[in-house]
Write a protein that holds these residues in place. Sequence first.
Motif, PDB file in Angstrom:
ATOM      1  N   CYS A  43     -10.770   5.841  -6.833  1.00  0.00           N
ATOM      2  CA  CYS A  43     -11.248   4.132  -6.358  1.00  0.00           C
ATOM      3  C   CYS A  43     -10.751   3.876  -4.994  1.00  0.00           C
ATOM      4  CB  CYS A  43     -11.756   3.475  -7.438  1.00  0.00           C
ATOM      5  SG  CYS A  43     -13.872   4.069  -8.708  1.00  0.00           S
ATOM      6  N   ALA A  44      -9.588   3.889  -5.960  1.00  0.00           N
ATOM      7  CA  ALA A  44      -8.851   3.203  -5.172  1.00  0.00           C
ATOM      8  C   ALA A  44      -8.590   4.278  -4.102  1.00  0.00           C
ATOM      9  CB  ALA A  44      -7.395   2.920  -5.650  1.00  0.00           C
ATOM     10  N   LEU A  45      -8.149   4.977  -3.951  1.00  0.00           N
ATOM     11  CA  LEU A  45      -7.683   6.352  -2.964  1.00  0.00           C
ATOM     12  C   LEU A  45      -8.780   6.453  -2.337  1.00  0.00           C
ATOM     13  CD1 LEU A  45      -5.698   9.324  -4.745  1.00  0.00           C
ATOM     14  CD2 LEU A  45      -4.781   7.467  -3.252  1.00  0.00           C
ATOM     15  N   GLY A  46     -10.147   6.310  -2.765  1.00  0.00           N
ATOM     16  CA  GLY A  46     -11.093   6.547  -1.569  1.00  0.00           C
ATOM     17  C   GLY A  46     -11.511   4.989  -1.319  1.00  0.00           C
TER      18      GLY A  46
ATOM     19  N   TYR B 103      -3.490  13.946  -3.057  1.00  0.00           N
ATOM     20  CA  TYR B 103      -4.399  14.343  -1.859  1.00  0.00           C
ATOM     21  C   TYR B 103      -5.480  15.293  -2.230  1.00  0.00           C
ATOM     22  CZ  TYR B 103      -6.383  17.756   1.009  1.00  0.00           C
ATOM     23  OH  TYR B 103      -7.065  18.999   2.234  1.00  0.00           O
ATOM     24  N   ARG B 104      -4.918  16.314  -4.049  1.00  0.00           N
ATOM     25  CA  ARG B 104      -5.388  17.162  -4.827  1.00  0.00           C
ATOM     26  C   ARG B 104      -5.518  16.381  -5.899  1.00  0.00           C
ATOM     27  NH1 ARG B 104       0.303  20.980  -5.266  1.00  0.00           N
ATOM     28  NH2 ARG B 104      -0.407  22.220  -3.189  1.00  0.00           N
ATOM     29  N   LEU B 105      -5.250  15.723  -6.476  1.00  0.00           N
ATOM     30  CA  LEU B 105      -6.096  14.608  -7.233  1.00  0.00           C
ATOM     31  C   LEU B 105      -7.482  14.139  -7.113  1.00  0.00           C
ATOM     32  CD1 LEU B 105      -6.429  13.085 -10.115  1.00  0.00           C
ATOM     33  CD2 LEU B 105      -5.370  11.056  -8.662  1.00  0.00           C
ATOM     34  N   TYR B 106      -7.334  13.711  -5.506  1.00  0.00           N
ATOM     35  CA  TYR B 106      -8.653  13.365  -5.215  1.00  0.00           C
ATOM     36  C   TYR B 106      -9.314  13.942  -4.842  1.00  0.00           C
ATOM     37  CZ  TYR B 106     -11.588  10.185  -1.965  1.00  0.00           C
ATOM     38  OH  TYR B 106     -13.355   9.389  -2.232  1.00  0.00           O
ATOM     39  N   GLU B 107      -9.224  15.101  -4.320  1.00  0.00           N
ATOM     40  CA  GLU B 107     -10.124  16.497  -3.372  1.00  0.00           C
ATOM     41  C   GLU B 107     -10.933  16.725  -5.607  1.00  0.00           C
ATOM     42  OE1 GLU B 107     -10.586  18.253  -0.765  1.00  0.00           O
ATOM     43  OE2 GLU B 107     -10.156  15.543   0.032  1.00  0.00           O
TER      44      GLU B 107
ATOM     45  N   ASP C 260      -2.069  10.337   6.493  1.00  0.00           N
ATOM     46  CA  ASP C 260      -2.499  11.767   6.009  1.00  0.00           C
ATOM     47  C   ASP C 260      -1.738  12.335   4.989  1.00  0.00           C
ATOM     48  OD1 ASP C 260      -2.392  14.218   6.023  1.00  0.00           O
ATOM     49  OD2 ASP C 260      -0.566  15.007   8.084  1.00  0.00           O
ATOM     50  N   PHE C 261      -3.111  11.633   4.073  1.00  0.00           N
ATOM     51  CA  PHE C 261      -2.321  12.034   2.319  1.00  0.00           C
ATOM     52  C   PHE C 261      -2.341  14.119   1.799  1.00  0.00           C
ATOM     53  CE2 PHE C 261      -5.060   8.268   2.079  1.00  0.00           C
ATOM     54  CZ  PHE C 261      -4.556   7.632   1.063  1.00  0.00           C
ATOM     55  N   GLU C 262      -2.809  14.378   2.782  1.00  0.00           N
ATOM     56  CA  GLU C 262      -2.735  15.895   2.708  1.00  0.00           C
ATOM     57  C   GLU C 262      -0.660  15.939   3.043  1.00  0.00           C
ATOM     58  OE1 GLU C 262      -4.563  18.687   4.336  1.00  0.00           O
ATOM     59  OE2 GLU C 262      -3.772  20.445   3.070  1.00  0.00           O
ATOM     60  N   ASN C 263      -0.494  15.636   4.281  1.00  0.00           N
ATOM     61  CA  ASN C 263       1.166  15.526   4.728  1.00  0.00           C
ATOM     62  C   ASN C 263       1.745  14.464   3.134  1.00  0.00           C
ATOM     63  OD1 ASN C 263       1.262  18.372   5.800  1.00  0.00           O
ATOM     64  ND2 ASN C 263       0.315  17.439   6.893  1.00  0.00           N
TER      65      ASN C 263
ATOM     66  N   ILE D 258       0.432  -1.180   0.392  1.00  0.00           N
ATOM     67  CA  ILE D 258       0.525   0.208   0.385  1.00  0.00           C
ATOM     68  C   ILE D 258       0.825   1.327  -0.421  1.00  0.00           C
ATOM     69  CG2 ILE D 258      -1.398   1.374   1.155  1.00  0.00           C
ATOM     70  CD1 ILE D 258      -3.223  -1.214   2.303  1.00  0.00           C
ATOM     71  N   LYS D 259       2.062   1.615   1.317  1.00  0.00           N
ATOM     72  CA  LYS D 259       2.767   2.494   0.842  1.00  0.00           C
ATOM     73  C   LYS D 259       3.511   2.174  -0.323  1.00  0.00           C
ATOM     74  CE  LYS D 259       2.596   3.436   5.627  1.00  0.00           C
ATOM     75  NZ  LYS D 259       2.934   2.815   6.818  1.00  0.00           N
ATOM     76  N   LEU D 260       4.314   1.452  -1.031  1.00  0.00           N
ATOM     77  CA  LEU D 260       4.844   1.697  -1.820  1.00  0.00           C
ATOM     78  C   LEU D 260       4.012   2.037  -3.449  1.00  0.00           C
ATOM     79  CD1 LEU D 260       7.453  -1.349  -1.902  1.00  0.00           C
ATOM     80  CD2 LEU D 260       8.023   1.170  -1.187  1.00  0.00           C
ATOM     81  N   SER D 261       2.953   1.780  -3.227  1.00  0.00           N
ATOM     82  CA  SER D 261       2.064   2.623  -4.493  1.00  0.00           C
ATOM     83  C   SER D 261       1.216   3.667  -4.510  1.00  0.00           C
ATOM     84  CB  SER D 261       0.588   1.426  -4.298  1.00  0.00           C
ATOM     85  OG  SER D 261       1.551  -0.139  -4.911  1.00  0.00           O
ATOM     86  N   LEU D 262       1.350   4.152  -2.743  1.00  0.00           N
ATOM     87  CA  LEU D 262       0.909   5.095  -2.674  1.00  0.00           C
ATOM     88  C   LEU D 262       2.124   6.073  -3.200  1.00  0.00           C
ATOM     89  CD1 LEU D 262      -1.242   4.831   0.322  1.00  0.00           C
ATOM     90  CD2 LEU D 262      -2.227   5.521  -1.754  1.00  0.00           C
ATOM     91  N   GLU D 263       3.436   6.036  -2.912  1.00  0.00           N
ATOM     92  CA  GLU D 263       4.317   6.671  -3.194  1.00  0.00           C
ATOM     93  C   GLU D 263       4.645   6.559  -4.414  1.00  0.00           C
ATOM     94  OE1 GLU D 263       6.244   5.198   0.867  1.00  0.00           O
ATOM     95  OE2 GLU D 263       7.934   5.152  -1.050  1.00  0.00           O
ATOM     96  N   TRP D 264       4.480   5.690  -5.158  1.00  0.00           N
ATOM     97  CA  TRP D 264       4.242   5.135  -6.990  1.00  0.00           C
ATOM     98  C   TRP D 264       3.228   6.614  -7.681  1.00  0.00           C
ATOM     99  CZ3 TRP D 264       2.260   3.983 -11.459  1.00  0.00           C
ATOM    100  CH2 TRP D 264       2.763   3.057 -12.061  1.00  0.00           C
ATOM    101  N   LEU D 265       2.594   6.188  -7.729  1.00  0.00           N
ATOM    102  CA  LEU D 265       0.893   6.867  -7.361  1.00  0.00           C
ATOM    103  C   LEU D 265       1.336   8.611  -7.221  1.00  0.00           C
ATOM    104  CD1 LEU D 265      -1.935   4.624  -7.109  1.00  0.00           C
ATOM    105  CD2 LEU D 265      -0.826   5.464  -9.480  1.00  0.00           C
TER     106      LEU D 265
END
Length: 203
Positions: A160-163, A182-186, A173-176, A129-136
């Motif tokens: 959808c994955a972020l949701g 974070y911006r894409l999801y908003e 803490d997506f914003e930080n 999860i962490k590595l994929s979030l970093e990658w995206l």
Amino acid sequence: MKLFYSNNSPYARKIRILIDEKKVSATLEKVVLADKNCTIHEYNPLAKVPTLIANDISIFDSPVIAEYVDQKSGLPYLIPSDFDKKILVKRWEAISDGLCDAAVAIMLEKRKPLSQQNTDLFEKQMRKIKLSLEWLNREMEGKEYYLENKFSYADIAAGCALGYVKLRYPEIDFENEYLSLYRLYELLMQRSSFQTTAPEPYL
Ligand SMILES: N[C@@H](CCC(=O)N[C@@H](CS)C(=O)NCC(=O)O)C(=O)O
């Protein structure tokens, strides 16, 4: 066409959003997978959602359904026909779906009695999860939308994955930590297709 979906399935949410964005005329049938009377296996031997019925056949899984819905519903296409661009979109979908797979694996493990839970699994899946979030997040840097700064199915898949990750891990803490995501999801959450399909806590 008819789509079987369940409320919080991030895979089914991609298709619900695609149907909404492309203004496809489709019947949406909600199923509860845990319900003993659920008949989804009659349409999909894997008994999974999403499952689409179209032209008298059932179609699965979500990447295949997405291709079908996008192609059959005409312009504007949200999956590019240009091969290289399409591969970019599909690899984003693969990472996004993999992110969901990891989050689902942890959730299913947590449902087991404490004594049967595998702590190695938590660590292994959390790392994915962490590595994929970093990658995206890295891939999104400096962009509004992923592909050529235009809304596409890549954004739907990642959104959808972020949701789903946000639902299961509100402590992230997506914003930080992942500002570009974070911006894409908003941005995506301003669309009615995302608002009306948002996952609900505790389902
Ligand atoms: N790779 C599949 C995954 C679908 C999936 O696993 N859906 C879950 C709901 S979130 C499901 O139906 N689970 C029921 C089961 O595995 O028996 C897709 O993208 O459609």
